[in-house]
Design a protein around this motif. Sequence first.
Motif, PDB file in Angstrom:
ATOM      1  N   GLU A 179       0.659  -0.969   0.040  1.00 46.04           N
ATOM      2  CA  GLU A 179       0.324  -0.161   0.261  1.00 46.04           C
ATOM      3  C   GLU A 179       0.766   1.260  -0.168  1.00 46.04           C
ATOM      4  O   GLU A 179       0.347   2.014  -0.440  1.00 46.04           O
ATOM      5  CB  GLU A 179      -1.232   0.191   0.895  1.00 46.04           C
ATOM      6  N   ALA A 180       2.082   1.250  -0.353  1.00 46.40           N
ATOM      7  CA  ALA A 180       2.828   2.509  -0.003  1.00 46.40           C
ATOM      8  C   ALA A 180       4.023   1.932  -0.468  1.00 46.40           C
ATOM      9  O   ALA A 180       4.762   0.731  -0.190  1.00 46.40           O
ATOM     10  CB  ALA A 180       3.211   3.029   1.689  1.00 46.40           C
ATOM     11  N   GLY A 181       4.946   3.127  -1.099  1.00 47.22           N
ATOM     12  CA  GLY A 181       6.327   2.729  -1.373  1.00 47.22           C
ATOM     13  C   GLY A 181       6.935   1.838  -2.806  1.00 47.22           C
ATOM     14  O   GLY A 181       8.007   1.498  -2.701  1.00 47.22           O
ATOM     15  N   PHE A 182       5.971   1.941  -3.368  1.00 44.25           N
ATOM     16  CA  PHE A 182       6.123   1.091  -4.865  1.00 44.25           C
ATOM     17  C   PHE A 182       7.230   1.541  -5.500  1.00 44.25           C
ATOM     18  O   PHE A 182       7.426   0.643  -6.203  1.00 44.25           O
ATOM     19  CB  PHE A 182       4.107   1.542  -5.729  1.00 44.25           C
ATOM     20  N   SER A 183       7.261   2.644  -5.606  1.00 37.68           N
ATOM     21  CA  SER A 183       8.789   3.560  -6.438  1.00 37.68           C
ATOM     22  C   SER A 183      10.133   2.857  -5.963  1.00 37.68           C
ATOM     23  O   SER A 183      10.704   2.540  -6.696  1.00 37.68           O
ATOM     24  CB  SER A 183       8.542   5.026  -6.083  1.00 37.68           C
ATOM     25  N   ALA A 184      10.128   2.477  -4.566  1.00 40.19           N
ATOM     26  CA  ALA A 184      10.776   1.742  -3.810  1.00 40.19           C
ATOM     27  C   ALA A 184      11.575   0.176  -5.279  1.00 40.19           C
ATOM     28  O   ALA A 184      12.437   0.480  -5.001  1.00 40.19           O
ATOM     29  CB  ALA A 184      10.818   1.155  -2.738  1.00 40.19           C
ATOM     30  N   LEU A 185      10.787   0.025  -6.074  1.00 43.64           N
ATOM     31  CA  LEU A 185      10.992  -0.669  -6.368  1.00 43.64           C
ATOM     32  C   LEU A 185      12.368  -0.821  -7.757  1.00 43.64           C
ATOM     33  O   LEU A 185      12.544  -1.240  -8.458  1.00 43.64           O
ATOM     34  CB  LEU A 185       9.470  -1.570  -7.488  1.00 43.64           C
ATOM     35  N   ARG A 186      12.313   0.498  -8.324  1.00 41.98           N
ATOM     36  CA  ARG A 186      13.085   0.731  -8.829  1.00 41.98           C
ATOM     37  C   ARG A 186      14.521   0.898  -8.364  1.00 41.98           C
ATOM     38  O   ARG A 186      15.609   1.120  -9.163  1.00 41.98           O
ATOM     39  CB  ARG A 186      12.623   2.345  -9.379  1.00 41.98           C
ATOM     40  N   HIS A 187      14.713   0.359  -7.073  1.00 44.81           N
ATOM     41  CA  HIS A 187      16.178   0.483  -6.546  1.00 44.81           C
ATOM     42  C   HIS A 187      15.968  -0.994  -7.304  1.00 44.81           C
ATOM     43  O   HIS A 187      18.316  -1.046  -6.815  1.00 44.81           O
ATOM     44  CB  HIS A 187      15.356   0.224  -5.121  1.00 44.81           C
ATOM     45  N   TRP A 188      16.084  -1.792  -7.386  1.00 47.92           N
ATOM     46  CA  TRP A 188      15.908  -3.053  -7.574  1.00 47.92           C
ATOM     47  C   TRP A 188      15.933  -3.405  -9.595  1.00 47.92           C
ATOM     48  O   TRP A 188      15.116  -4.499  -9.501  1.00 47.92           O
ATOM     49  CB  TRP A 188      15.487  -4.066  -7.287  1.00 47.92           C
ATOM     50  N   GLN A 189      17.117  -2.728 -10.022  1.00 49.27           N
ATOM     51  CA  GLN A 189      16.596  -2.765 -11.729  1.00 49.27           C
ATOM     52  C   GLN A 189      17.059  -4.152 -11.644  1.00 49.27           C
ATOM     53  O   GLN A 189      16.998  -5.011 -12.967  1.00 49.27           O
ATOM     54  CB  GLN A 189      18.197  -2.472 -11.837  1.00 49.27           C
ATOM     55  N   GLN A 190      17.759  -5.452 -10.926  1.00 47.09           N
ATOM     56  CA  GLN A 190      18.767  -6.536 -10.887  1.00 47.09           C
ATOM     57  C   GLN A 190      16.890  -7.503 -10.971  1.00 47.09           C
ATOM     58  O   GLN A 190      17.775  -8.694 -11.157  1.00 47.09           O
ATOM     59  CB  GLN A 190      19.559  -6.957 -10.265  1.00 47.09           C
ATOM     60  N   LEU A 191      16.216  -7.538 -10.489  1.00 45.42           N
ATOM     61  CA  LEU A 191      14.881  -8.056  -9.962  1.00 45.42           C
ATOM     62  C   LEU A 191      14.835  -8.865 -10.794  1.00 45.42           C
ATOM     63  O   LEU A 191      14.071  -8.234 -12.346  1.00 45.42           O
ATOM     64  CB  LEU A 191      14.422  -7.097  -9.491  1.00 45.42           C
ATOM     65  N   SER A 192      14.726 -10.149 -10.829  1.00 44.81           N
ATOM     66  CA  SER A 192      14.320 -11.024 -12.102  1.00 44.81           C
ATOM     67  C   SER A 192      13.140 -11.895 -12.060  1.00 44.81           C
ATOM     68  O   SER A 192      11.956 -11.962 -12.920  1.00 44.81           O
ATOM     69  CB  SER A 192      15.513 -12.162 -12.466  1.00 44.81           C
ATOM     70  N   ALA A 193      12.279 -11.740 -10.497  1.00 44.07           N
ATOM     71  CA  ALA A 193      11.484 -12.438  -9.849  1.00 44.07           C
ATOM     72  C   ALA A 193      10.697 -12.137  -8.965  1.00 44.07           C
ATOM     73  O   ALA A 193      10.728 -11.605  -7.830  1.00 44.07           O
ATOM     74  CB  ALA A 193      11.209 -14.313 -10.145  1.00 44.07           C
TER      75      ALA A 193
END
Length: 370
Positions: free
Chosen positions: A223-237
Motif C-alpha cells: 500500500e506504500a512505497g511502490f517507487s522503491a521497486l526501482r532500486h532493484w533493477q536486477q530483480l528477475s522474479a
Amino acid sequence: MGHLALELLPGPEGLEDDEAQEVIATAALIGSDAAMEVIRRFRHHPATGARYQLARSWQAFDTERYMEEIIRQLDPATFLPVVDAAGLRALKALGGRPCIEVAGPFTSRELLDSLHPRQITHLALTENDEIGSLDFLTEFPALRSLMLVDCPGVGSLAPLAGMPLTTLTVTDRDRVGMPCPDGLHLLKHLRHLNLQVPLPPTGLRALPADAPLTSLILGHPVEAGFSALRHWQQLSALQLRSLTGAFTDGAWDTLAHLPGLEDFSFGLAAGETALRIPTGLRLPQVTTLSAINTAHGPLAELSHSVAAALPAFPALRKLRLYGLTGGTIALPPLTGLPELREVFLSYLRSEPAPELPPHIELTRFPRPRT
C-alpha cells in the motif's frame, strides 16, 4: 497386513517422482524393519519430493539406524526436520547437517548446544514462542538462508546485519497479523526475500534499497512505497499475492521499468474481484506469468483476471494458473501470444478442454492418473 502391503510396494525403478514419494510415505506409516528395507531402496532417489519424504520419515524408525543408513546418505541440500529434544540429540550425534528445520519452542541455548552452528547454511525456525532475539545467530557464520515461520517474539532483524545472509523468509502461517520484524533495511546482502507478513507502514521503503535483490515475494497487500521497486533493477522474479486497488497505474509503470523482470506472479487480495491493470501497459521483458487464487475466490474471477492481464505480457513463454482450491476453469483465449510454449494448471481442470496448438504443452498438477 503391513507385511503384505510392503510386498506390493514397487520401485524405485519405473516410478514417477510423485509415486516414489508416496511409496516412501506408505512404508513410513508401517514403520517396521521390513519397511526400513523399502525405504533403503529410495535413499539415493534424485527427486526433491522423494528426498523430502525421506527426511521427514525418520521418526517412524529406530533413530540411530535411520540417521546412519538414510539421513547420512541424503543430499546435503535436503532439509532435516527436528520437532523434539530427542531429534536434537540425534542430530548432534550425527555430526550435524547444513540444512535444518526446527519446529517447536526451543530456546536459543538449546539450539546452540545441538545444531553444530558453524556448519549450518540453511535454518528454518517454526512455531517458536521462546526466541525473542536473533543475537544467537551470530554464532552461525556460514548461515546463508533463514526462514522464520510463526515466531512472534522476533521483533528485530538487526542482529543479522553483519551476516552474509542472502535468503530470508518471514511467514505468519498460523499467527495471522504477526508483524514484520524491524531492521529489514539493514540486510544489505539479500538476494531472495519472501515476506508473508504485513509490510510496515512505509511499505516497500522498509526493504534494503542497496541489497542485490533478484527475487521478491510479498504475501500481503502493498500500500506504500511502490517507487522503491526501482532500486532493484536486477530483480528477475516478483510475486505480489494480494493486489488491491491501492496498486496504482504508477506502480504498474514501475514494473514496466524493471529490465530484468522475467517472472511475474499476481493474486488478488480478499474482497477484490477484478484485476485493475492500465490499458496499454506492456511488459515485454516478462516471459513467465503466474496467476494465483490467493483469496480462494470463484475460479471465474481468476479466469477474468488472467484475461485482463494477458495483453500486457506479449512475450510470454509460460503461463501458470494456481487454483489452490481445485475445480474447473475456462482458459481465456491465448491468441496474440506467439512465443507461448507452456501452460501449467495447478489444482485446476480446464473445461471446456482447450484447443491448443501442438507447440504448446499443457501440464496439470497433480498429475492425472490413468
